[in-house]
Scaffold this active site. Structure first.
Site, mmCIF file in Angstrom:
data_model
loop_
_atom_site.group_PDB
_atom_site.id
_atom_site.type_symbol
_atom_site.label_atom_id
_atom_site.label_comp_id
_atom_site.label_asym_id
_atom_site.label_seq_id
_atom_site.Cartn_x
_atom_site.Cartn_y
_atom_site.Cartn_z
ATOM 1 C CB ILE A 121 41.476 -28.208 22.469
ATOM 2 C CG1 ILE A 121 42.420 -28.376 21.281
ATOM 3 C CG2 ILE A 121 42.257 -28.001 23.751
ATOM 4 C CD1 ILE A 121 41.842 -27.988 19.980
ATOM 5 C CB VAL A 149 36.992 -28.553 18.913
ATOM 6 C CG1 VAL A 149 38.257 -28.586 19.744
ATOM 7 C CG2 VAL A 149 36.626 -29.951 18.443
ATOM 8 C CB CYS A 150 35.423 -24.564 22.683
ATOM 9 S SG CYS A 150 34.638 -25.583 23.940
ATOM 10 C CB ALA A 151 39.548 -22.988 25.309
ATOM 11 C CB THR A 179 31.532 -23.965 22.721
ATOM 12 O OG1 THR A 179 32.727 -23.256 22.381
ATOM 13 C CG2 THR A 179 31.214 -24.952 21.623
#
Length: 100
Positions: free
Chosen positions: A38, A6-8, A13
């Site tokens: 996210i 999970v990333c922005a 990622t």
């Protein structure tokens, strides 16, 4: 094992995801990984054994834990995330799974 990252936004990622896939293949680890932003963590977590968050969204960890209902959630340390330190990241995955 199935891991959700999970990333922005997803750019860094996706690079990490490719490194993790290669590392797992080289080590003979049964592994699949996917990545999401996210805002989609709850929907994307179906079937995941654990969730790893990028350090840039670590402030959202409690919210992610709340919406994914019992799936272990951890934050990748910034130094490991930045260089794609797969041995340390997989140790982190193992510790999350052991504590589940």
């Amino acid at each position: 094992m199935k891991v959700l990252l999970v990333c922005a936004g997803g750019m860094s990622t996706s690079i990490l995801m490719k490194k993790m896939e290669k590392y797992a293949a080289d080590q003979g680890i049964d592994f699949s990984v996917s990545a999401t932003g996210i805002n989609n963590a709850a929907e994307a977590s179906t079937g995941a054994d654990c969730i790893l968050m990028g350090p840039q969204v670590s402030y959202q960890k409690a919210n992610v834990e709340r919406v994914v209902g019992g799936i272990p959630v951890g934050v990748i340390p910034p130094a490991d995330y930045g260089i794609g330190n797969c041995p340390n990241i997989f140790k982190h995955i193992d510790s999350l799974l052991a504590s589940a």
